[in-house]
Design a protein around this motif. Structure first.
Motif, PDB file in Angstrom:
ATOM      1  N   THR A 150     -34.284 -32.159 -63.908  1.00  0.00           N
ATOM      2  CA  THR A 150     -35.717 -31.885 -64.058  1.00  0.00           C
ATOM      3  C   THR A 150     -36.237 -30.896 -63.024  1.00  0.00           C
ATOM      4  OG1 THR A 150     -36.190 -33.751 -62.603  1.00  0.00           O
ATOM      5  CG2 THR A 150     -36.146 -34.195 -64.957  1.00  0.00           C
TER       6      THR A 150
ATOM      7  N   PRO B 231     -35.341 -31.784 -54.406  1.00  0.00           N
ATOM      8  CA  PRO B 231     -35.646 -33.216 -54.433  1.00  0.00           C
ATOM      9  C   PRO B 231     -34.776 -33.988 -53.440  1.00  0.00           C
ATOM     10  CG  PRO B 231     -34.237 -32.648 -56.277  1.00  0.00           C
ATOM     11  CD  PRO B 231     -34.502 -31.373 -55.548  1.00  0.00           C
TER      12      PRO B 231
ATOM     13  N   ASP C  31     -38.040 -22.932 -59.123  1.00  0.00           N
ATOM     14  CA  ASP C  31     -39.092 -22.773 -58.120  1.00  0.00           C
ATOM     15  C   ASP C  31     -39.655 -24.101 -57.612  1.00  0.00           C
ATOM     16  OD1 ASP C  31     -39.978 -23.138 -60.658  1.00  0.00           O
ATOM     17  OD2 ASP C  31     -41.286 -21.382 -60.725  1.00  0.00           O
ATOM     18  N   ASP C  32     -39.065 -25.215 -58.006  1.00  0.00           N
ATOM     19  CA  ASP C  32     -39.499 -26.524 -57.498  1.00  0.00           C
ATOM     20  C   ASP C  32     -38.889 -26.786 -56.124  1.00  0.00           C
ATOM     21  OD1 ASP C  32     -40.893 -27.023 -59.782  1.00  0.00           O
ATOM     22  OD2 ASP C  32     -39.423 -28.387 -60.663  1.00  0.00           O
ATOM     23  N   PRO C  33     -39.534 -27.652 -55.335  1.00  0.00           N
ATOM     24  CA  PRO C  33     -38.918 -28.024 -54.051  1.00  0.00           C
ATOM     25  C   PRO C  33     -37.630 -28.814 -54.284  1.00  0.00           C
ATOM     26  CG  PRO C  33     -40.877 -29.355 -54.492  1.00  0.00           C
ATOM     27  CD  PRO C  33     -40.837 -28.296 -55.550  1.00  0.00           C
TER      28      PRO C  33
ATOM     29  N   LEU D  20     -39.209 -19.256 -71.466  1.00  0.00           N
ATOM     30  CA  LEU D  20     -39.669 -20.193 -72.491  1.00  0.00           C
ATOM     31  C   LEU D  20     -41.091 -19.837 -72.931  1.00  0.00           C
ATOM     32  CD1 LEU D  20     -38.693 -23.835 -71.484  1.00  0.00           C
ATOM     33  CD2 LEU D  20     -38.086 -22.646 -73.569  1.00  0.00           C
TER      34      LEU D  20
ATOM     35  N   PRO E 257     -35.145 -20.368 -68.023  1.00  0.00           N
ATOM     36  CA  PRO E 257     -36.338 -21.222 -68.091  1.00  0.00           C
ATOM     37  C   PRO E 257     -37.645 -20.444 -68.011  1.00  0.00           C
ATOM     38  CG  PRO E 257     -35.173 -21.512 -65.998  1.00  0.00           C
ATOM     39  CD  PRO E 257     -34.283 -20.714 -66.889  1.00  0.00           C
ATOM     40  N   LYS E 258     -37.621 -19.306 -67.333  1.00  0.00           N
ATOM     41  CA  LYS E 258     -38.872 -18.559 -67.181  1.00  0.00           C
ATOM     42  C   LYS E 258     -39.262 -17.817 -68.456  1.00  0.00           C
ATOM     43  CE  LYS E 258     -38.545 -18.321 -62.242  1.00  0.00           C
ATOM     44  NZ  LYS E 258     -38.097 -17.609 -61.064  1.00  0.00           N
TER      45      LYS E 258
ATOM     46  N   MET F 188     -36.788 -27.432 -61.545  1.00  0.00           N
ATOM     47  CA  MET F 188     -36.768 -26.026 -61.935  1.00  0.00           C
ATOM     48  C   MET F 188     -36.478 -25.164 -60.702  1.00  0.00           C
ATOM     49  SD  MET F 188     -37.239 -26.423 -65.085  1.00  0.00           S
ATOM     50  CE  MET F 188     -37.619 -24.864 -65.857  1.00  0.00           C
TER      51      MET F 188
END
Lengths: 180, 548
Positions: free
Chosen positions: B391, B399, B395-397, B182, B179-180, B393
């Motif tokens: 959804t 969920p 580096d996202d917290p 893209l 993903p990084k 990623m």
């Protein structure tokens, strides 16, 4: 980084508008996509908002902290997503208008989605955020002044005025430069 | 039911009426027009594009002229051998031969006569180790399209809840594995330029082709009942603005309004297992199937659907419905496995989704239950650090909807998986990873799954599950459409239960009995077939209108 703002002029004195705005519980339910909010203490609250990213709507929980409190003039806040990588800040600002008989209410927000896809989501979020600022300020205006009418400017007039403004600015800037 | 109508009651008279505006419907409309017919398209919703618009827009076309662009080659014999193997004897050789012989002709025609443009794509066939399969070239990616070219029709293009960002097929898979990497800046620029990709690009281009031809497009016009005279279909009753509209179609009615995945009663009646969500427009309620059955059509392939392992992000909606998300990278990339409630792996997680559906629908006669539904993706922090989960990623917290625990035992207990079963399975899996070979299901040995994997990892598909915290994502059977419907012949004409042609009635796309049987040839296999049959139906119905 989507930055949005919207201003409405309400035919009410600033003190009256402030009485309403200073209590978040009054206007929180007017926010676009509002689901619920919970006041944690004088400065902090938790908000749940349903917002649109392109054709998708998502429920996002925010931690909101009041960062600026100008009695009678406005409130500033910072927000951080609890289930999304989003940070931002915003404010509601009040200015006297029409010699104090009216108040100019300005809502503004600066939001940024993080992560590797942040720039893509930021781009897609702008239309919803713009509409959100417009809707919140307009609803505050309607609550305080039920006969409030949103100014209507057909697009071509807005565009024409903006074009005229740019032309005049250009003209005056050139005259200033030539005068030096 | 003989449904006679006096001619003076027709509200509109055309040569060909097409029901539905997806890839099959618009292709049929264009070909009917170009063969001399006066055409109307009846679309039930207020948007153009049907299931195609929300899809990846790729088409699987053997022998296509773009293959040489990436050094790929093909032969009729190879293509037929592959298609026959995957159809597993549940589709006639005649239909498969017609597909192989016509699909590339259809593509060439559309590229020469309409704005439709495709480019070669390095995606392998879905079963690249089978006889006649190809490692690349048969799946084609639609060229991006500037939506503004549609003028006032731009807002009528059905948006895709999953593929609304303009990216190429390769980039969409890169979004899972790397993903990084893209090209985010380039993607934002495409959005600023008003470009759409995937199914929106294909439908945008087909729609432009229709608009250039002044083909009549009727929105919010739902086809409800076929009109027959002397045993032949001569028109259709549609509903529009709360009124009946009778459309006479001299050459025929082409049913191309999708499957029945949004009709719970039909799903329960025909499909071998549950479908919890669908990613297609919720208008796909089997209108074509019902209308065809009403005039005596034979039906086929009714137990098959385009089923995929899917999940939803709570609270995420589009068009008033939960957004069904495909589980792709999560089951292909290292440091993940898929287990059932017994804690058992039950399939090579990396195989194509259509084949996986056979494992999802495994009925256990001993316990009298769907043994593998629901199931769960189990991943550890190594996965979480590198790859997205739906959804979310890297580096996202974390969920709140994604169960997370420090130990596998706690995770199993929390979501309802047999604790001992999961512990045994993970230990066995980690042993396979160390040995570099999945002795149970051969994950990571196929060309397709390796293409979908992370080429930068020590192994593109294998990785241990050992570092907490651990995560469990519940997976259910979701669908992008059904494959069953009225049976047709090689001219797209619908057949009755005795094998006779029902004059004036055609079917294409997910509305018809699928030509691929239980199989899925490769990326774009659905739309490649749909547009090919749209092409065939459009030509034949136009000829029939002229007395051919």
């Amino acid at each position: 980084m989507p930055k949005v703002d919207y201003t409405a002029t309400i035919e009410r004195p600033r003190a009256v508008v402030w009485e309403f705005v200073k209590d978040m519980n009054n206007w929180a339910p007017l926010a676009k996509g509002y689901q619920e909010h919970e006041v944690v203490n004088d400065r902090e609250s938790l908000w749940t908002i349903k917002g649109d990213i392109g054709p998708i709507s998502r429920v996002t929980k925010f931690h909101v902290t009041i960062t600026e409190w100008l009695e009678g003039e406005g409130v500033g806040f910072a927000l951080k997503g609890l289930n999304e990588s989003i940070t931002g800040e915003g404010a509601i600002r009040l200015n006297e208008a029409a010699g104090g008989a009216s108040t100019e209410v300005r809502g503004e927000a600066l939001l940024e989605f993080g992560g590797s896809l942040g720039p893509v989501i930021n781009h897609m979020f702008v239309p919803w955020a713009k509409q959100g600022a417009d809707e919140l300020v307009t609803k505050i205006a309607l609550t305080l002044q039920p006969d409030y009418q949103k100014p209507k400017q057909p697009f071509f007039i807005t565009a024409w005025l903006q074009g005229l403004g740019r032309f005049l600015k250009h003209l005056f800037t050139r005259q200033e430069n030539e005068g030096r | 039911m003989e449904n006679r109508l006096p001619s003076q009651r027709w509200d509109k008279e055309v040569d060909v009426a097409v029901v539905g505006s997806g890839g099959a419907g618009l292709t049929a409309a264009i070909l009917a027009h170009d063969n001399g017919a006066n055409v109307t398209v009846l679309e039930r919703s207020d948007k153009i594009g049907g299931t195609t618009a929300v899809s990846g827009g790729g088409i699987w076309v053997p022998l296509n002229h773009h293959m040489s662009e990436i050094g790929a080659q093909d032969t009729r014999e190879e293509a037929l051998a592959y298609c026959k193997k995957l159809a597993a004897g549940r589709s006639s050789d005649e239909l498969l031969e017609t597909f192989v012989d016509t699909a590339h002709v259809m593509l060439s025609y559309l590229e020469e006569h309409t704005p439709v443009r495709y480019r070669a794509c390095p995606m392998p066939d879905y079963r690249p180790e089978d006889p006649g399969a190809k490692p690349a070239g048969r799946t084609l990616d639609p060229e991006m399209f500037a939506k503004a070219e549609l003028g006032e029709w731009a807002d009528r293009l059905r948006p895709s809840p999953l593929l609304f960002v303009p990216i190429k097929i390769e980039e969409s898979f890169m979004a899972f594995s790397q993903p990084k990497n893209l090209p985010v800046g380039e993607i934002v620029q495409r959005m600023k330029d008003g470009l759409v990709a995937s199914g929106n690009a294909l439908i945008g281009r087909l729609l432009k082709g229709c608009l250039e031809r002044n083909i009549d497009l009727q929105l919010e016009a739902r086809g409800r009942e076929l009109v027959r005279e002397d045993g032949r279909v001569t028109g259709i009753r549609a509903e529009q603005d709360g009124k009946d509209v009778f459309v006479r179609a001299r050459g025929g009615v082409v049913l191309a309004s999708g499957g029945f995945e949004w009709n719970a009663a039909l799903r329960d009646r025909f499909l071998p297992g549950p479908i919890s969500h669908s990613c297609s427009p919720h208008y796909n309620e089997g209108d074509a199937l019902i209308m065809a059955q009403e005039v005596g059509a034979d039906i086929g392939n009714m137990t098959e659907a385009w089923v995929y392992p899917g999940a939803c992000v709570p609270g995420e909606e589009s068009d008033g419905q939960p957004v069904s998300r495909w589980i792709v990278g999560e089951r292909t990339l290292p440091h993940s496995i898929m287990v059932n409630r017994h804690g058992e792996r039950f399939v090579n997680e990396g195989i194509n989704y259509n084949d996986m559906s056979k494992a999802l629908y495994n009925f256990d006669p001993g316990n009298y239950e769907m043994r593998n539904l629901p199931c769960w993706m189990i991943v550890d922090s190594q996965y979480r650090e590198h790859y997205p989960i739906m959804t979310v990623m890297p580096d996202d917290p974390d969920p709140d909807w994604l169960p997370k625990e420090e130990t596998l035992a706690a995770l199993a207990a929390r979501v309802g998986i047999n604790t001992e079963g999961l512990a045994t399975t993970v230990e066995r899996w980690n042993g396979f990873v160390v040995a570099g070979k999945d002795r149970d299901f051969s994950r990571g040995e196929g060309t397709y799954e390796r293409w979908m994997g992370d080429a930068t990892a020590p192994h593109p598909n294998l990785g241990t599950i050992e570092r907490g915290p651990f995560y469990a994502l519940q997976i259910d059977a979701h669908s992008s459409g059904t494959k069953g419907g009225p049976r047709t012949n090689t001219r797209g004409q619908v057949l009755d239960v005795r094998g006779n042609v029902i004059g004036g009635l055609y079917a294409a796309g997910n509305a018809m009995a699928g030509v691929s049987g239980p199989g899925y040839f490769g990326g774009g296999g659905t739309i490649g077939l749909a547009m090919t049959w749209g092409y065939i139906c459009g030509i034949d119905a136009a000829k029939r209108a002229k007395g051919g």
